[in-house]
Write a protein that holds these residues in place. Structure first.
Motif, PDB file in Angstrom:
ATOM      1  N   UNK A 116     -32.627  -7.005 -17.994  1.00 28.61           N
ATOM      2  CA  UNK A 116     -33.366  -5.744 -18.066  1.00 28.61           C
ATOM      3  C   UNK A 116     -32.476  -4.629 -18.611  1.00 28.61           C
ATOM      4  N   UNK A 117     -31.255  -4.551 -18.112  1.00 21.60           N
ATOM      5  CA  UNK A 117     -30.329  -3.525 -18.598  1.00 21.60           C
ATOM      6  C   UNK A 117     -30.078  -3.693 -20.091  1.00 21.60           C
ATOM      7  N   UNK A 118     -29.916  -4.929 -20.520  1.00 23.15           N
ATOM      8  CA  UNK A 118     -29.688  -5.196 -21.943  1.00 23.15           C
ATOM      9  C   UNK A 118     -30.872  -4.729 -22.782  1.00 23.15           C
ATOM     10  N   UNK A 119     -32.081  -5.001 -22.301  1.00 26.13           N
ATOM     11  CA  UNK A 119     -33.280  -4.596 -23.037  1.00 26.13           C
ATOM     12  C   UNK A 119     -33.417  -3.078 -23.116  1.00 26.13           C
ATOM     13  N   UNK A 120     -32.865  -2.370 -22.122  1.00 21.10           N
ATOM     14  CA  UNK A 120     -32.911  -0.905 -22.119  1.00 21.10           C
ATOM     15  C   UNK A 120     -31.734  -0.285 -22.860  1.00 21.10           C
ATOM     16  N   UNK A 121     -30.850  -1.124 -23.397  1.00 21.99           N
ATOM     17  CA  UNK A 121     -29.678  -0.623 -24.103  1.00 21.99           C
ATOM     18  C   UNK A 121     -28.592  -0.108 -23.180  1.00 21.99           C
ATOM     19  N   UNK A 122     -28.574  -0.605 -21.935  1.00 21.56           N
ATOM     20  CA  UNK A 122     -27.596  -0.168 -20.947  1.00 21.56           C
ATOM     21  C   UNK A 122     -26.578  -1.283 -20.704  1.00 21.56           C
ATOM     22  N   UNK A 123     -25.350  -0.905 -20.489  1.00 20.33           N
ATOM     23  CA  UNK A 123     -24.293  -1.886 -20.249  1.00 20.33           C
ATOM     24  C   UNK A 123     -24.482  -2.531 -18.875  1.00 20.33           C
ATOM     25  N   UNK A 124     -23.815  -3.656 -18.661  1.00 20.47           N
ATOM     26  CA  UNK A 124     -23.916  -4.339 -17.379  1.00 20.47           C
ATOM     27  C   UNK A 124     -22.617  -5.060 -17.075  1.00 20.47           C
ATOM     28  N   UNK A 125     -21.998  -4.720 -15.950  1.00 19.01           N
ATOM     29  CA  UNK A 125     -20.793  -5.400 -15.471  1.00 19.01           C
ATOM     30  C   UNK A 125     -21.052  -5.863 -14.045  1.00 19.01           C
ATOM     31  N   UNK A 126     -20.788  -7.132 -13.770  1.00 18.66           N
ATOM     32  CA  UNK A 126     -20.967  -7.632 -12.414  1.00 18.66           C
ATOM     33  C   UNK A 126     -19.762  -7.241 -11.577  1.00 18.66           C
ATOM     34  N   UNK A 132     -25.896 -13.490  -0.458  1.00 20.62           N
ATOM     35  CA  UNK A 132     -27.056 -13.709  -1.327  1.00 20.62           C
ATOM     36  C   UNK A 132     -27.547 -12.421  -1.962  1.00 20.62           C
ATOM     37  N   UNK A 133     -26.588 -11.558  -2.287  1.00 16.38           N
ATOM     38  CA  UNK A 133     -26.857 -10.303  -2.978  1.00 16.38           C
ATOM     39  C   UNK A 133     -25.885 -10.175  -4.140  1.00 16.38           C
ATOM     40  N   UNK A 134     -26.237  -9.370  -5.129  1.00 20.10           N
ATOM     41  CA  UNK A 134     -25.346  -9.080  -6.249  1.00 20.10           C
ATOM     42  C   UNK A 134     -25.298  -7.586  -6.492  1.00 20.10           C
ATOM     43  N   UNK A 135     -24.141  -7.145  -7.005  1.00 15.73           N
ATOM     44  CA  UNK A 135     -23.901  -5.734  -7.294  1.00 15.73           C
ATOM     45  C   UNK A 135     -23.453  -5.613  -8.746  1.00 15.73           C
ATOM     46  N   UNK A 136     -24.197  -4.824  -9.516  1.00 17.60           N
ATOM     47  CA  UNK A 136     -23.887  -4.617 -10.926  1.00 17.60           C
ATOM     48  C   UNK A 136     -23.571  -3.142 -11.178  1.00 17.60           C
ATOM     49  N   UNK A 137     -22.782  -2.897 -12.234  1.00 21.58           N
ATOM     50  CA  UNK A 137     -22.474  -1.534 -12.660  1.00 21.58           C
ATOM     51  C   UNK A 137     -23.048  -1.303 -14.045  1.00 21.58           C
ATOM     52  N   UNK A 138     -23.606  -0.124 -14.243  1.00 23.98           N
ATOM     53  CA  UNK A 138     -24.114   0.266 -15.549  1.00 23.98           C
ATOM     54  C   UNK A 138     -23.852   1.753 -15.745  1.00 23.98           C
TER      55      UNK A 138
END
Length: 330
Positions: A116-126, A132-138
């Motif tokens: 989703x972030x990629x489609x919005x043109x936003x960066x994504x770093x895990x 059973x959770x994940x945290x991403x930075x954008x």
């Protein structure tokens, strides 16, 4: 509040006890509230709880919008399109290149966020994953106001306006249809003062207002309140629409009729808390001879709740999946 939630355990693991957060669409969690400077939420009950502890709390529809200090963390909602709306909203209200973290449970769809972030043109770093959770930075990017999330559709001779995250988004659910059918012929012809409790996108409020009744619509969700206002306006109907945690904003007010299709889910959990508070608080908000009409899934124990409060309870309709109950105040 209940025990610390998995997503908040992950935030504590990553940020530590020095965490200084600014959560967006957060859950109710004591650790999170203690380690945050402010919050943004569509849930008026949650905002009131934070405000009572001295923490600023705002709705996404508050204008002007004031940015607070702290690391912004968006809690990914179970409604996929609502999560996209929140990302677009953050990009609209925050300066370009503002750091934003996105967190959520794997069963709640967080694994879709990188795409989703990629489609919005936003960066994504895990950043991390555990419990059973994940945290991403954008980071935010320049983006227009996310008005495209509002959806208009036709039903029951009305124009409805809905928003992702509002109950029954984009359709009229079967239970609501059954309730309206069951009261179509039983309502008095004279105008009534009616409370639509948990108004959602306003279908019940608009249906009643179109028949000449004086409607007050309330919902705990800012998205629902805004949707209901837009639905009434789209049909050139009048009504009062306010945010309220069940009866919290209606102290001392009484009505001829209270109608509701009450929620019984909170995220993925079944809960009877709001419906029990609705039923138990109804007598104080009904005039003598007034009625409560609610619809519910057939398996839910609403007759027990109703009979503890009212002497006069009947089933107006039953299609095996849903039941419509009516209770009268003596």
């Amino acid at each position: 509040m209940s025990a610390q939630l998995p997503a908040c355990q992950l935030l504590e693991r990553f940020y530590g006890q020095s965490a200084n957060l600014w959560p967006v669409a957060p859950p109710a969690d004591a650790w999170l509230q203690a380690h945050s400077t402010a919050m943004i939420s569509g849930d008026v009950a949650l905002r009131e709880h934070w405000s009572s502890s001295g923490k600023p709390a705002a709705s996404p529809f508050d204008v002007p919008f004031c940015q607070q200090a702290g690391q912004i963390v968006l809690f990914w909602p179970k409604a996929h399109q609502l999560g996209i709306w929140w990302l677009k909203w953050l990009c609209h209200v925050l300066p370009d290149n503002t750091p934003v973290d996105v967190i959520g449970e794997h069963q709640g769809g967080i694994k879709r966020v990188p795409k989703i972030l990629s489609e919005l043109g936003m960066r994504c770093d895990k950043l991390d994953n555990a419990r059973r959770c994940s945290l991403f930075a954008t980071r935010t990017v320049a983006m227009e106001q996310p008005a495209d999330a509002w959806q208009r559709f036709e039903a029951l001779n009305l124009t409805l306006v809905s928003h992702p995250g509002v109950f029954g988004h984009g359709k009229v659910d079967e239970g609501t249809r059954l309730m309206l059918e069951s009261i179509e012929t039983s309502l008095p012809k004279k105008p009534l003062t009616v409370l639509d409790m948990g108004c959602g996108d306003g279908i019940i409020s608009a249906w009643l207002a179109a028949r000449g009744h004086q409607v007050t619509a309330v919902d705990v969700s800012a998205f629902a309140v805004e949707a209901c206002r837009r639905t009434l306006a789209a049909n050139q109907l009048s009504g009062r629409v306010i945010e309220s945690d069940v009866y919290s904003a209606l102290e001392g007010e009484q009505f001829d009729l209270i109608v509701s299709n009450p929620p019984f889910h909170q995220e993925r959990e079944i809960t009877y808390g709001p419906s029990q508070r609705l039923i138990s608080g109804t007598p104080a908000h009904l005039r003598a001879g007034g009625q409560l009409v609610i619809v519910a899934n057939g398996f839910l124990p609403y007759p027990d709740h109703l009979q503890r409060v009212f002497q006069d309870v009947e089933t107006l309709a039953d299609n095996r999946r849903f039941k419509v109950y009516r209770a009268r105040k003596g």
